[in-house]
Design a protein around this motif. Sequence first.
Motif, short mmCIF file in Angstrom:
data_model
loop_
_atom_site.label_atom_id
_atom_site.label_comp_id
_atom_site.label_asym_id
_atom_site.label_seq_id
_atom_site.Cartn_x
_atom_site.Cartn_y
_atom_site.Cartn_z
N LEU A 67 -45.37 13.70 -7.68
CA LEU A 67 -44.85 14.71 -8.61
C LEU A 67 -45.82 15.87 -8.81
O LEU A 67 -45.41 16.95 -9.23
CB LEU A 67 -44.52 14.06 -9.96
N GLY A 68 -47.08 15.66 -8.46
CA GLY A 68 -48.04 16.75 -8.53
C GLY A 68 -47.61 17.95 -7.70
O GLY A 68 -47.90 19.10 -8.06
N LEU A 69 -46.89 17.71 -6.61
CA LEU A 69 -46.40 18.82 -5.78
C LEU A 69 -45.38 19.66 -6.54
O LEU A 69 -45.40 20.89 -6.47
CB LEU A 69 -45.78 18.27 -4.49
N LEU A 70 -44.48 19.00 -7.26
CA LEU A 70 -43.48 19.73 -8.05
C LEU A 70 -44.10 20.43 -9.25
O LEU A 70 -43.63 21.47 -9.69
CB LEU A 70 -42.36 18.79 -8.50
N LEU A 71 -45.18 19.86 -9.78
CA LEU A 71 -45.89 20.51 -10.88
C LEU A 71 -46.64 21.75 -10.38
O LEU A 71 -46.66 22.77 -11.05
CB LEU A 71 -46.85 19.53 -11.55
N GLN A 72 -47.23 21.66 -9.20
CA GLN A 72 -47.95 22.81 -8.63
C GLN A 72 -47.03 24.01 -8.43
O GLN A 72 -47.43 25.14 -8.64
CB GLN A 72 -48.58 22.44 -7.29
N THR A 73 -45.82 23.73 -7.98
CA THR A 73 -44.87 24.82 -7.70
C THR A 73 -44.08 25.22 -8.94
O THR A 73 -43.16 26.02 -8.85
CB THR A 73 -43.91 24.42 -6.56
N LYS A 74 -44.43 24.61 -10.07
CA LYS A 74 -43.79 24.91 -11.36
C LYS A 74 -42.29 24.63 -11.35
O LYS A 74 -41.52 25.28 -12.05
CB LYS A 74 -44.06 26.36 -11.76
N GLN A 75 -41.87 23.65 -10.56
CA GLN A 75 -40.47 23.26 -10.53
C GLN A 75 -40.13 22.28 -11.65
O GLN A 75 -38.97 22.09 -11.96
CB GLN A 75 -40.12 22.66 -9.16
N ILE A 76 -41.15 21.66 -12.25
CA ILE A 76 -40.95 20.77 -13.39
C ILE A 76 -41.26 21.55 -14.66
O ILE A 76 -42.35 22.10 -14.82
CB ILE A 76 -41.85 19.52 -13.29
N LYS A 77 -40.28 21.60 -15.54
CA LYS A 77 -40.44 22.28 -16.82
C LYS A 77 -40.99 21.32 -17.88
O LYS A 77 -41.80 21.70 -18.71
CB LYS A 77 -39.08 22.83 -17.27
N ARG A 78 -40.53 20.07 -17.85
CA ARG A 78 -40.94 19.07 -18.83
C ARG A 78 -41.27 17.77 -18.10
O ARG A 78 -40.52 17.34 -17.24
CB ARG A 78 -39.83 18.82 -19.84
N MET A 79 -42.39 17.18 -18.48
CA MET A 79 -42.83 15.93 -17.86
C MET A 79 -42.88 14.85 -18.93
O MET A 79 -43.55 15.03 -19.95
CB MET A 79 -44.22 16.15 -17.25
N ILE A 80 -42.19 13.76 -18.72
CA ILE A 80 -42.22 12.62 -19.63
C ILE A 80 -42.84 11.46 -18.86
O ILE A 80 -42.26 10.97 -17.89
CB ILE A 80 -40.80 12.25 -20.12
N SER A 81 -44.04 11.06 -19.27
CA SER A 81 -44.73 9.98 -18.57
C SER A 81 -45.75 9.32 -19.49
O SER A 81 -46.11 9.88 -20.52
CB SER A 81 -45.42 10.49 -17.30
N SER A 82 -46.21 8.17 -19.08
CA SER A 82 -47.19 7.45 -19.90
C SER A 82 -48.61 7.69 -19.42
O SER A 82 -49.55 7.39 -20.13
CB SER A 82 -46.88 5.95 -19.89
N TYR A 83 -48.78 8.27 -18.22
CA TYR A 83 -50.14 8.49 -17.70
C TYR A 83 -50.17 9.78 -16.90
O TYR A 83 -49.43 9.94 -15.92
CB TYR A 83 -50.55 7.31 -16.81
#
Length: 90
Positions: A67-83
């Motif tokens: 998911l770091g790839l989608l975060l780098q390209t700013k394709q993820i607006k909101r991230m819900i995770s425990s770590y």
Amino acid sequence: ASDTEVDGKVWPSAAAAIADVPNGATLLVGGFGLCGIPENLINALVAHGTTGHTAVSNNAGVDDFGLGLLLQTKQIKRMISSYVGENKNF
């Protein structure tokens, strides 16, 4: 089957499997840490270019994988995770 047709429940490619994922979709991502993640589907989403996603996963990937790839390209607006500890975007 062509690259866009489905044969039963098996898609011919990761790109075909995510072709109808719209902007703003909620993505439920399996795996634990970096094991068992849908790596090819994540790569296909990066190439597809949709944005505004909410990702739900136990982790946020790392800088150049998962998911770091989608975060780098700013394709993820909101991230819900425990770590999120190993991703520099946090």
